[in-house]
Write a protein that holds these residues in place. Structure first.
Motif, mmCIF file in Angstrom:
data_model
loop_
_atom_site.group_PDB
_atom_site.id
_atom_site.type_symbol
_atom_site.label_atom_id
_atom_site.label_comp_id
_atom_site.label_asym_id
_atom_site.label_seq_id
_atom_site.Cartn_x
_atom_site.Cartn_y
_atom_site.Cartn_z
ATOM 1 N N SER A 32 -7.714 34.978 22.794
ATOM 2 C CA SER A 32 -7.342 33.702 23.420
ATOM 3 C C SER A 32 -6.027 33.837 24.167
ATOM 4 C CB SER A 32 -7.196 32.605 22.360
ATOM 5 O OG SER A 32 -6.109 32.898 21.481
ATOM 6 N N VAL A 33 -5.820 32.919 25.102
ATOM 7 C CA VAL A 33 -4.512 32.707 25.724
ATOM 8 C C VAL A 33 -4.207 31.228 25.558
ATOM 9 C CG1 VAL A 33 -3.201 32.668 27.873
ATOM 10 C CG2 VAL A 33 -4.685 34.611 27.365
ATOM 11 N N ASP A 34 -3.161 30.929 24.824
ATOM 12 C CA ASP A 34 -2.845 29.530 24.545
ATOM 13 C C ASP A 34 -1.328 29.326 24.518
ATOM 14 O OD1 ASP A 34 -2.161 30.751 22.175
ATOM 15 O OD2 ASP A 34 -3.814 29.883 21.021
ATOM 16 N N LYS A 35 -0.893 28.237 23.907
ATOM 17 C CA LYS A 35 0.527 27.856 23.920
ATOM 18 C C LYS A 35 1.066 27.897 25.349
ATOM 19 C CE LYS A 35 1.410 29.405 19.191
ATOM 20 N NZ LYS A 35 2.252 30.268 18.316
ATOM 21 N N ILE A 36 0.282 27.344 26.264
ATOM 22 C CA ILE A 36 0.627 27.415 27.686
ATOM 23 C C ILE A 36 1.588 26.280 28.050
ATOM 24 C CG2 ILE A 36 -0.296 27.317 30.036
ATOM 25 C CD1 ILE A 36 -2.913 28.448 28.852
ATOM 26 N N GLY A 37 2.626 26.607 28.764
ATOM 27 C CA GLY A 37 3.575 25.624 29.260
ATOM 28 C C GLY A 37 3.822 25.823 30.741
ATOM 29 N N VAL A 38 4.187 24.760 31.432
ATOM 30 C CA VAL A 38 4.547 24.819 32.853
ATOM 31 C C VAL A 38 5.919 24.177 32.973
ATOM 32 C CG1 VAL A 38 3.893 24.175 35.205
ATOM 33 C CG2 VAL A 38 2.112 24.601 33.488
ATOM 34 N N TRP A 39 6.911 24.961 33.395
ATOM 35 C CA TRP A 39 8.268 24.424 33.400
ATOM 36 C C TRP A 39 9.071 24.939 34.589
ATOM 37 C CZ3 TRP A 39 12.584 27.654 32.774
ATOM 38 C CH2 TRP A 39 12.313 28.970 32.341
ATOM 39 N N GLY A 40 10.078 24.143 34.950
ATOM 40 C CA GLY A 40 10.946 24.489 36.059
ATOM 41 C C GLY A 40 12.374 24.087 35.768
ATOM 42 N N SER A 41 13.221 24.188 36.764
ATOM 43 C CA SER A 41 14.637 23.890 36.583
ATOM 44 C C SER A 41 14.866 22.399 36.389
ATOM 45 C CB SER A 41 15.432 24.386 37.791
ATOM 46 O OG SER A 41 14.997 23.736 38.962
ATOM 47 N N ASN A 42 16.057 22.078 35.890
ATOM 48 C CA ASN A 42 16.467 20.694 35.688
ATOM 49 C C ASN A 42 15.473 19.916 34.815
ATOM 50 O OD1 ASN A 42 18.978 20.583 37.312
ATOM 51 N ND2 ASN A 42 17.589 21.125 38.968
ATOM 52 N N TYR A 43 15.030 20.571 33.744
ATOM 53 C CA TYR A 43 14.168 19.959 32.730
ATOM 54 C C TYR A 43 12.781 19.587 33.252
ATOM 55 C CZ TYR A 43 18.807 19.554 30.672
ATOM 56 O OH TYR A 43 20.070 19.830 30.216
ATOM 57 N N GLY A 44 12.297 20.317 34.242
ATOM 58 C CA GLY A 44 10.949 20.055 34.745
ATOM 59 C C GLY A 44 9.893 20.581 33.788
ATOM 60 N N VAL A 45 8.971 19.705 33.390
ATOM 61 C CA VAL A 45 7.872 20.082 32.497
ATOM 62 C C VAL A 45 6.602 19.379 32.965
ATOM 63 C CG1 VAL A 45 6.956 20.001 30.145
ATOM 64 C CG2 VAL A 45 9.379 20.395 30.501
ATOM 65 N N LEU A 46 5.503 20.124 33.085
ATOM 66 C CA LEU A 46 4.211 19.565 33.438
ATOM 67 C C LEU A 46 3.201 19.890 32.346
ATOM 68 C CD1 LEU A 46 4.157 20.550 37.225
ATOM 69 C CD2 LEU A 46 4.604 18.277 36.271
ATOM 70 N N ARG A 47 2.144 19.082 32.254
ATOM 71 C CA ARG A 47 1.157 19.235 31.190
ATOM 72 C C ARG A 47 -0.022 20.084 31.676
ATOM 73 N NH1 ARG A 47 -0.476 14.900 27.478
ATOM 74 N NH2 ARG A 47 0.459 13.453 28.962
ATOM 75 N N PRO A 48 -0.222 21.285 31.115
ATOM 76 C CA PRO A 48 -1.364 22.109 31.514
ATOM 77 C C PRO A 48 -2.581 21.825 30.652
ATOM 78 C CG PRO A 48 0.033 23.369 30.076
ATOM 79 C CD PRO A 48 0.673 22.007 30.189
ATOM 80 N N SER A 49 -3.740 22.201 31.164
ATOM 81 C CA SER A 49 -4.963 22.147 30.380
ATOM 82 C C SER A 49 -5.058 23.388 29.496
ATOM 83 C CB SER A 49 -6.180 22.094 31.308
ATOM 84 O OG SER A 49 -6.345 23.358 31.951
ATOM 85 N N ALA A 50 -6.073 23.419 28.638
ATOM 86 C CA ALA A 50 -6.395 24.657 27.938
ATOM 87 C C ALA A 50 -6.894 25.672 28.967
ATOM 88 C CB ALA A 50 -7.454 24.398 26.881
#
Length: 252
Positions: free
Chosen positions: A70-88
């Motif tokens: 599996s590949v999991d624990k996926i995160g999408v992040w950027g500078s200045n506290y940028g966080v987006l919600r990824p799918s599985a």
């Protein structure tokens, strides 16, 4: 961005907004498992300007001699506290040792998922787990860009000019404001005035300058032969390249 800051943000978001994202802390990889390749948005930057939403695909290639579980624990992040919600990201085995795991995430300006200071470089975080229990963790497994759109105007040209006439060409460089969804000035950016002779497909730089505090640009150049002029901004990590509409000047 410091990992401590990201960890704090993710903890707050998870508690308040119900977003389940991994903590970005010390990596705990073991064995021969590797994430070898990450492609986001087919390798192109994600370009936004107004209230639109973009659903962005990603593909994570992982490898281990025992195969990938599996590949999991996926995160999408950027500078200045940028966080987006990824799918599985369900995986498909390409060989006995290599799997490609695909998923997506959505970024919406209407929902204020990102702000102006978050434009630029972003990362995919992921953990690959092999069939033999080995795993590979990385908070920067893949890199991509979320960029601002832009446009430029060109003014001040004349349709005809005598040879040697000094042309005074102006313009303005604009960028979107992701909070107000309006076009605003793009100040203090390096720009080029380019010229393409009639019958040629190649542009050449005839002047370089910098936009002022209101995004205006101005350059002088001598008319030597018939052709077209255009302003060009090469773009940066947070902005796409911009070319103005071309204006033709006939030299007679």
């Amino acid at each position: 961005m410091r990992r401590r800051s990201v960890l704090l943000l993710v903890s707050v978001v998870a508690a308040v907004g119900g977003i389940v994202l991994p903590s970005i802390g010390e990596q705990q990889s073991s064995g021969s498992t590797r994430i070898t390749h990450v492609v986001v948005n087919a390798g192109k930057p994600v370009v936004l300007w107004s209230k639109e939403s973009a659903t962005v695909s990603f593909a994570i290639t992982a490898e281990d001699k025992s195969g990938i579980k599996s590949v999991d624990k996926i995160g999408v992040w950027g500078s200045n506290y940028g966080v987006l919600r990824p799918s599985a990201a369900p995986c498909v085995a390409k060989t006995k040792t290599v799997s490609v795991c695909t998923g997506s995430f959505t970024v919406s300006l209407a929902n204020h998922d990102v702000y102006d200071n978050m434009a630029g470089r972003w990362y995919i975080q992921a953990t690959a787990t092999a069939n033999d229990g080995d795993r590979f963790e990385s908070d920067t497994a893949g890199k991509f860009f979320i960029k601002k759109a832009g446009y430029a105007t060109l003014t001040g040209t004349q349709s005809t000019a005598a040879p040697g006439t000094l042309l005074d060409i102006e313009g303005q460089l604009m960028q979107p404001n992701w909070k107000s969804w309006l076009w605003v000035w793009d100040p203090h950016q390096p720009v080029q005035l380019r010229f393409k002779p009639a019958g040629s497909s190649a542009w050449r730089i005839v002047a370089r300058t910098t936009t002022d505090s209101r995004g205006f640009m101005r350059a002088e150049t001598k008319a030597t032969t018939t052709g077209t002029y255009a302003w060009y901004f090469a773009g940066k990590d947070w902005s796409v390249p911009v070319t103005s509409a071309a204006a033709q000047v006939s030299v007679q």
